[in-house]
Design an enzyme around this catalytic site. Structure first.
Site, PDB file in Angstrom:
ATOM      1  N   HIS A   1      59.933   6.257  43.721  1.00  0.00           N
ATOM      2  CA  HIS A   1      59.477   5.649  42.361  1.00  0.00           C
ATOM      3  C   HIS A   1      60.345   4.719  41.704  1.00  0.00           C
ATOM      4  O   HIS A   1      61.550   5.098  41.586  1.00  0.00           O
ATOM      5  CB  HIS A   1      58.708   6.666  41.469  1.00  0.00           C
ATOM      6  CG  HIS A   1      59.330   7.583  40.838  1.00  0.00           C
ATOM      7  ND1 HIS A   1      59.980   7.126  39.875  1.00  0.00           N
ATOM      8  CD2 HIS A   1      59.948   8.808  40.922  1.00  0.00           C
ATOM      9  CE1 HIS A   1      61.031   8.276  38.980  1.00  0.00           C
ATOM     10  NE2 HIS A   1      60.549   9.430  40.047  1.00  0.00           N
TER      11      HIS A   1
ATOM     12  N   GLU B   1      55.906   6.817  37.493  1.00  0.00           N
ATOM     13  CA  GLU B   1      55.742   8.239  38.036  1.00  0.00           C
ATOM     14  C   GLU B   1      56.106   9.186  36.864  1.00  0.00           C
ATOM     15  O   GLU B   1      55.655  10.011  36.535  1.00  0.00           O
ATOM     16  CB  GLU B   1      56.723   8.548  39.160  1.00  0.00           C
ATOM     17  CG  GLU B   1      56.540   9.856  39.893  1.00  0.00           C
ATOM     18  CD  GLU B   1      57.378  11.049  38.993  1.00  0.00           C
ATOM     19  OE1 GLU B   1      56.892  12.048  39.172  1.00  0.00           O
ATOM     20  OE2 GLU B   1      58.108  10.793  38.399  1.00  0.00           O
ATOM     21  N   GLU B   2      57.115   8.588  36.033  1.00  0.00           N
ATOM     22  CA  GLU B   2      57.683   9.518  35.060  1.00  0.00           C
ATOM     23  C   GLU B   2      56.795   9.641  33.796  1.00  0.00           C
ATOM     24  O   GLU B   2      56.695  10.655  33.291  1.00  0.00           O
ATOM     25  CB  GLU B   2      59.072   8.944  34.524  1.00  0.00           C
ATOM     26  CG  GLU B   2      60.048   8.792  35.614  1.00  0.00           C
ATOM     27  CD  GLU B   2      60.428  10.301  35.903  1.00  0.00           C
ATOM     28  OE1 GLU B   2      60.175  11.506  35.475  1.00  0.00           O
ATOM     29  OE2 GLU B   2      61.645  10.647  36.970  1.00  0.00           O
TER      30      GLU B   2
ATOM     31  N   HIS C   1      67.072  13.150  34.111  1.00  0.00           N
ATOM     32  CA  HIS C   1      66.659  12.702  32.927  1.00  0.00           C
ATOM     33  C   HIS C   1      67.518  12.591  31.723  1.00  0.00           C
ATOM     34  O   HIS C   1      67.306  12.828  30.549  1.00  0.00           O
ATOM     35  CB  HIS C   1      65.323  13.732  32.482  1.00  0.00           C
ATOM     36  CG  HIS C   1      64.242  13.611  33.442  1.00  0.00           C
ATOM     37  ND1 HIS C   1      63.053  13.968  33.157  1.00  0.00           N
ATOM     38  CD2 HIS C   1      64.280  12.968  34.737  1.00  0.00           C
ATOM     39  CE1 HIS C   1      62.249  13.879  34.130  1.00  0.00           C
ATOM     40  NE2 HIS C   1      62.718  13.182  35.418  1.00  0.00           N
TER      41      HIS C   1
ATOM     42  N   ASP D   1      62.068  11.984  46.165  1.00  0.00           N
ATOM     43  CA  ASP D   1      61.968  11.921  44.661  1.00  0.00           C
ATOM     44  C   ASP D   1      62.781  13.174  44.360  1.00  0.00           C
ATOM     45  O   ASP D   1      62.440  13.907  43.447  1.00  0.00           O
ATOM     46  CB  ASP D   1      60.548  11.768  43.993  1.00  0.00           C
ATOM     47  CG  ASP D   1      60.870  11.621  42.540  1.00  0.00           C
ATOM     48  OD1 ASP D   1      61.789  11.325  41.888  1.00  0.00           O
ATOM     49  OD2 ASP D   1      59.516  11.911  42.188  1.00  0.00           O
TER      50      ASP D   1
ATOM     51  N   ASP E   1      67.215   9.317  40.229  1.00  0.00           N
ATOM     52  CA  ASP E   1      65.679   9.756  39.893  1.00  0.00           C
ATOM     53  C   ASP E   1      65.182   8.393  39.290  1.00  0.00           C
ATOM     54  O   ASP E   1      65.138   8.237  38.025  1.00  0.00           O
ATOM     55  CB  ASP E   1      65.540  10.850  39.111  1.00  0.00           C
ATOM     56  CG  ASP E   1      64.238  11.051  38.688  1.00  0.00           C
ATOM     57  OD1 ASP E   1      63.199  10.546  39.325  1.00  0.00           O
ATOM     58  OD2 ASP E   1      63.764  11.796  37.875  1.00  0.00           O
TER      59      ASP E   1
HETATM   60 ZN   LIG Z   1      61.458  11.268  39.796  1.00  0.00          ZN
END
Ligand SMILES: [Zn+2]
Length: 498
Positions: free
Chosen positions: A315, A361-362, A461, A389, A327
């Site tokens: 993604h 996606e997030e 994140h 991912d 990510d």
């Molecule tokens: Zn991800």
């Protein structure tokens, strides 16, 4: 999103874990168990007749050449360096997400692929100020405050510009929240203090730790709002020790919602055990109108069955605190490299290899939802789907959601991947990737690259998800795993059975 690892790899593991309707504690425990045990039937061994027919010697030689080329190719690393350092964070709706769409589409066109941008309506949420301090607590020294390090969760509502000041109540789980009831929650701020289990993470079960804690990030703010809370905080879902807050998706709750660092969650919990704690909280994000964005879809047409598809994907959107390296810039670029290697070696798959850089996606999964709507008719002709991912660390193999028979047919591929240790095919009861979950649920054999996840949630994140977290040699192994498996699915004699 999430997969348990697989269900909770979702995470992006994030969304998957949170969104899967099938997710339940029991299923999760089951997955946890399967994650913990080796999978003997997948170990490379003497090929059966059926395996030899599906993977004749010339195909095995091609797969070996692909692996060798990928293990000395820096294409993926150069691409992720550009995505992270030149373009930067790519949260849904941002200028940088749009630049990334255009960049990746351009690069895939340069490789000679047939590139299509699929329109997606995405949320557009912009982070604002985010500060907090404790103003009253047991033993408080007059004239001082205690700083709290936090970040807003995606989609959070805003406080007034000068913040709110109120009592914070700490709960460890949903049962404790329910026991407090509206009387003790209304008008206050709830802190969900669910702990990310570091021991499990150190033992290789970080996605299990994640799945256990992330449900409070996902559903906690709404549960608090339903009892009249004026804001919600969650303990960050991650395992680093450097007072870093971890953002992430949360179901819309209509109240300000943030993640405090693990250290600050401990501080508030300790002081709360001694008496009332008041907090001054300022979060000023903005929710703007939905924006137009795109999935990037690029086909390398198959030579014999161009109508049959194999999806390789990651993604393209990321969170905004770091630069989206692990990510999931890494996932996008290893999918891109699968096509790059084939073009470089002049290898044409029998079936069409489709590279997808998913959007959003997030922040809700709008990209995969749009694809499911627009391309559902192709799912029956999609013979395999892979998503990466879960970072860029050394790949151990793949999480797979397919029949045991289908998985056994892939054994010859594992003999190719054996030289760098990517030989696990770990059965998953959940789709092994958030963006390929609809394809998986419709019966498409689905795979997620199974990286060593022990340190993934140190950075996930956070502001520390940056290029330096990617080890070039490990990224090359991931690219090799993606390219070899993608070409194998696209060129084996018979498609994998559903
Ligand atoms: Zn991800």
């Amino acid at each position: 999103m999430i997969r348990s690892r697989s269900a909770f790899k979702l995470v992006s593991l994030n969304l998957l874990i949170i969104l899967l309707p099938a997710f339940s504690g029991a299923a999760f425990a089951q997955t946890a168990q399967s994650k913990a045990t080796p999978v003997p039937f997948m170990a490379p061994q003497q090929a059966s007749q059926a395996e030899q027919e599906n993977f004749p010697a010339p195909l095995l030689q091609e797969l070996s050449a692909i692996k060798t080329a990928a293990l000395s190719d820096d294409y993926a690393y150069r691409q992720v360096a550009h995505l992270t350092e030149n373009i930067g964070p790519r949260i849904s709706g941002s200028l940088q997400a749009q630049a990334a769409v255009e960049y990746v589409a351009g690069q895939l066109r340069q490789l000679g692929l047939d590139v299509h941008l699929e329109e997606v309506k995405v949320p557009h949420w912009v982070r604002g100020a985010e500060t907090a301090e404790l103003t009253e607590y047991a033993g408080h020294v007059a004239g001082t405050t205690q700083k709290i390090v936090l970040t807003a969760l995606g989609g959070s509502a805003a406080t007034p510009a000068d913040g709110i000041t109120t009592e914070v109540v700490v709960v460890n789980n949903f049962d404790e929240l329910k026991a407090l009831g509206r009387d003790k929650v209304a008008g206050k701020i709830v802190l969900f203090n669910a702990i990310f289990d570091k021991q499990k993470a150190a033992a290789g079960l970080s996605f299990i730790s994640y799945g256990e804690a992330v449900r409070y990030r996902g559903a906690g703010p709404k549960a608090a709002a339903d009892l009249g809370a004026v804001a919600a905080l969650v303990r960050s879902v991650g395992n680093a020790d450097y007072r870093l807050p971890h953002t992430g998706f949360s179901f819309p709750a209509g109240i300000p919602a943030g993640a405090v660092t693990a250290e600050d969650a401990d501080l508030i919990a300790h002081l709360s055990a001694q008496g009332p704690v008041r907090i001054h909280l300022t979060l000023t994000p903005q929710k703007l109108p939905d924006a137009t964005s795109y999935n990037v879809i690029a086909d390398l047409k198959g030579s014999e069955h161009p109508e049959q598809l194999v999806v390789v994907s990651g993604h393209l959107d990321s969170w905004d605190l770091g630069t989206g390296a692990i990510d999931d810039g890494a996932g996008v670029v290893v999918a891109m490299e699968a096509a790059e290697i084939l073009q470089k070696l002049h290898l044409r798959p029998k079936r069409t290899l489709r590279v997808i850089a998913w959007m959003d996606e997030e922040s809700g999964g709008a990209g995969s939802q749009a694809y499911t709507k627009d391309y559902a008719a192709e799912f029956i002709r999609t013979v395999g789907a892979i998503e990466s991912d879960s970072g860029a660390a050394h790949p151990l193999g793949f999480d797979v959601k397919m029949s045991p028979h289908a998985a056994e047919l892939l054994r010859p591929v594992l003999t190719i991947l054996q030289s760098f240790g990517a030989t696990a095919l770990q059965p998953s009861s959940y789709p092994p990737g958030a963006d390929i979950s609809a394809m998986s649920e419709s019966g498409v054999p689905a795979l997620g690259i199974l990286q060593d996840g022990r340190t993934y949630f140190n950075y996930h994140h956070t502001a520390a998800d940056t290029l330096d977290k990617i080890v070039p040699s490990e990224l090359r192994e991931n690219a090799a795993a993606m390219a070899v498996m993608g070409y194998a699915l696209a060129s084996m004699k018979d498609p994998l059975p559903r």
